[in-house]
Design a protein around this motif. Structure first.
Motif, mmCIF file in Angstrom:
data_model
loop_
_atom_site.group_PDB
_atom_site.id
_atom_site.type_symbol
_atom_site.label_atom_id
_atom_site.label_comp_id
_atom_site.label_asym_id
_atom_site.label_seq_id
_atom_site.Cartn_x
_atom_site.Cartn_y
_atom_site.Cartn_z
ATOM 1 N N GLY A 63 4.542 -6.032 1.108
ATOM 2 C CA GLY A 63 5.747 -5.323 1.518
ATOM 3 C C GLY A 63 5.638 -3.827 1.382
ATOM 4 N N GLY A 64 4.651 -3.351 0.591
ATOM 5 C CA GLY A 64 4.374 -1.935 0.516
ATOM 6 C C GLY A 64 3.574 -1.469 1.714
ATOM 7 N N VAL A 65 3.305 -0.172 1.755
ATOM 8 C CA VAL A 65 2.593 0.429 2.881
ATOM 9 C C VAL A 65 1.164 0.741 2.460
ATOM 10 N N SER A 66 0.212 0.300 3.274
ATOM 11 C CA SER A 66 -1.193 0.598 3.018
ATOM 12 C C SER A 66 -1.376 2.100 2.811
ATOM 13 N N ARG A 67 -2.134 2.458 1.786
ATOM 14 C CA ARG A 67 -2.362 3.878 1.512
ATOM 15 C C ARG A 67 -2.950 4.586 2.710
ATOM 16 N N ASP A 68 -3.903 3.939 3.398
ATOM 17 C CA ASP A 68 -4.612 4.617 4.478
ATOM 18 C C ASP A 68 -5.353 3.604 5.331
ATOM 19 N N TYR A 69 -5.741 4.086 6.487
ATOM 20 C CA TYR A 69 -6.745 3.381 7.280
ATOM 21 C C TYR A 69 -8.001 4.240 7.259
ATOM 22 N N SER A 70 -9.075 3.714 6.692
ATOM 23 C CA SER A 70 -10.335 4.431 6.607
ATOM 24 C C SER A 70 -11.243 4.025 7.754
ATOM 25 N N LEU A 71 -11.836 5.005 8.407
ATOM 26 C CA LEU A 71 -12.806 4.722 9.457
ATOM 27 C C LEU A 71 -14.076 4.099 8.896
ATOM 28 N N GLN A 72 -14.203 4.127 7.587
ATOM 29 C CA GLN A 72 -15.349 3.508 6.928
ATOM 30 C C GLN A 72 -15.067 2.087 6.459
ATOM 31 N N THR A 73 -13.868 1.844 5.932
ATOM 32 C CA THR A 73 -13.603 0.566 5.261
ATOM 33 C C THR A 73 -12.364 -0.163 5.761
ATOM 34 N N GLY A 74 -11.574 0.413 6.664
ATOM 35 C CA GLY A 74 -10.396 -0.267 7.194
ATOM 36 C C GLY A 74 -9.154 -0.032 6.356
#
Length: 397
Positions: A63-74
Motif C-alpha cells: 500500500g506504500g509507494v515504491s521508493r524508485d524505479y531503478s534502470l539497473q534493478t527495477g
C-alpha cells in the motif's frame, strides 16, 4: 569538488556494468534535454500516473509507494518517509479531479502508515525493509504531513496517529529547538537545518488540533535553524552528506519550512529570511532553468548536474514567495525551473518511465543515480499545480 568527480566516474562507468536501459538513458542524456516542453497539465497527469504505478508495483506490495524505479534493478520496496508526504499531493489531485480512485490510493497509503507506526509515535527511516528499523525525526515529520492531510480530508480515523507523531516530535526536541536524539542512520551524522520541513508537519498538526504545543515546538526548530543561516540566505548544517555543498533538494526543504513557519505565525522576520534564501536560489538559476544540484556558500555551482527534485521544490518555493511579495523575478525563475524539469519528463513510453522524474539530469549525476524517484514526481506535481494556479490568477487579474 568530490561530487563533481563522482559524477565523472559515473559517466565513465563501463557499459558492461550498466543495464541496457541505463546505458541507453545515459547516452540520450548526453545529447541534452529535449526541446519539447509538454506543459504543466500534461506533466501533472503523467506524474500522477507514475505515482500510481509506483504504488501498484512496489516490491513490498503493502500500500506504500515504491521508493524508485531503478534502470539497473527495477522497482524498489515502499518508502515510508516520502509516501507520507505524497499523501497530501494525492488528496489534492483527487479533490481537483473528483477522482474516487485517487482518494482510494491516498487512503491505502494512510492505512499503511498507521500499520507501521511505532508505539512511541515515531516512524522508521529508509525503505520499509531497511535496517536498522528505528524511529527517525525527519521521516516522522514527513509522515506527519500525510497524517494531518488525512485528518483534514477523511476525519478522525487518522487523528490518533497524527497526535502520536506530533507528540513524539514535540517531546524529543532539545531545549534549543534542534532535534538531535533520533537522527537517520542513512545520512551523515550532525545537526540538520533542513528539519524546518519537520517543523512544517507540526504546524499542520497544530492547525487541526491547537493547544498541544505542536506549533510552538515547530517555531523553536525554525528559530534554531536561523542560527545556521548566513547573511546571504545560505544555510550551514544543511545537507545529507556534504554541508559545504548542500543539495538543492535540502536547500528546498529548508526554504519551504521557513515559508510555512511564516504562513503559520505571520512573523515578518521569517519572510525576510525566506526572501534571502529564495533570492540566492533564484540567482543561481540559468536562463534555460538549470539549477546546479549542489550550491556553495555564495550560491555558486557545486555540481555539474541538476538535482531535479531540488529544482521542482525550489520552483514551488519561489512561486510561494512571489505570492507573498509580488517579486516578478521569483515567478520568472520558478517558471524556468519548472520548464527545465518538465522537459526531462517522458509523456509516452512504458509505465515505469512515463511520468517518472529522474534523480539527476543527466541520469548518471550524483543524486538518485540511474533512478526515477517517487518524491521527485511528487514535488514536480506540486510545483506545476501552483504554476497553473498562478497563471490563472494572472489571466483573471
Amino acid at each position: 569538488m568530490r561530487n563533481f568527480f563522482s559524477t565523472i566516474r559515473n559517466s565513465l562507468m563501463p557499459s558492461a556494468r550498466l543495464s541496457p536501459a541505463a546505458r541507453s538513458e545515459q547516452l540520450s542524456d548526453r545529447d541534452g534535454l529535449p526541446a519539447f516542453d509538454p506543459g504543466p497539465a500534461a506533466v501533472v497527469k503523467a506524474c500522477t500516473d507514475w505515482l500510481a504505478a509506483a504504488q501498484d508495483h512496489s516490491a513490498s506490495a503493502d500500500g506504500g509507494v515504491s521508493r524508485d524505479y531503478s534502470l539497473q534493478t527495477g522497482w524498489s520496496s515502499s518508502y515510508p518517509e516520502t509516501t507520507g508526504y505524497i499523501i497530501p499531493t494525492m488528496i489534492a489531485i483527487a479533490q481537483r479531479t473528483d477522482d474516487a480512485s485517487l482518494h482510494g490510493r491516498a487512503r491505502r497509503m494512510l492505512d499503511w502508515c498507521l500499520a507501521i507506526q511505532f508505539d512511541n509515535g515515531g516512524f522508521q527511516g529508509g525503505k520499509i525493509d531497511s535496517m536498522p528499523r528505528v524511529p527517525v525525526t525527519f521521516n516522522t515529520g514527513q509522515i506527519l504531513l500525510g497524517l494531518a492531510a488525512g485528518v483534514a480530508a477523511y476525519g478522525d480515523v487518522y487523528a490518533e496517529a497524527m497526535h502520536g507523531a506530533a507528540r513524539w516530535l514535540r517531546d524529543s526536541q532539545d531545549a534549543d529547538g534542534c532535534w538531535r536524539k533520533y537522527p537517520t542512520p542513512f545520512a551523515q551524522p550532525g545537526e540538520k537545518a533542513y528539519e524546518t520541513h519537520v517543523a512544517w508537519g507540526l504546524f499542520e498538526a497544530d492547525r487541526l488540533a491547537p493547544g498541544h504545543g505542536y506549533g510552538a515546538a515547530g517555531l523553536r526548530q525554525v528559530d534554531w535553524a536561523l542560527t545556521r543561516q548566513q547573511p546571504n540566505g545560505w544555510f550551514a548544517s544543511n545537507c545529507l552528506d556534504d554541508p559545504a555543498l548542500p543539495l538543492s533538494h535540502t536547500i528546498g526543504y529548508a526554504l519551504r519550512g521557513l515559508l510555512e513557519a511564516y504562513r503559520y505565525s505571520a512573523r515578518a522576520g521569517l519572510l525576510h529570511a525566506a526572501m534571502r534564501t529564495g533570492a540566492g536560489v533564484a540567482s543561481a538559476v540559468t536562463g534555460d532553468g538549470y539549477l546546479p544540484g549542489r550550491l556553495g556558500p555564495h550560491f555558486e555551482p557545486g555540481a555539474d548536474y541538476a538535482c531535479l527534485t531540488g529544482s521542482a521544490q525550489n520552483a514551488h518555493c519561489l512561486f510561494l514567495l512571489y505570492q507573498l511579495t509580488g517579486e516578478r523575478r521569483l515567478l520568472d525563475a520558478g517558471r524556468r525551473l519548472n520548464r527545465y524539469v518538465r522537459r526531462s519528463v517522458a509523456i509516452g513510453g512504458p509505465a515505469h518511465i512515463r511520468g517518472g522524474v529522474k534523480g539527476s539530469f543527466p541520469v548518471d549525476g550524483d543524486y538518485g543515480t540511474w533512478s526515477y524517484l517517487n518524491w521527485a514526481a511528487k514535488f514536480c506535481i506540486d510545483a506545476n499545480l501552483l504554476e497553473m494556479a498562478l497563471d490563472q490568477e494572472i489571466r483573471d487579474a
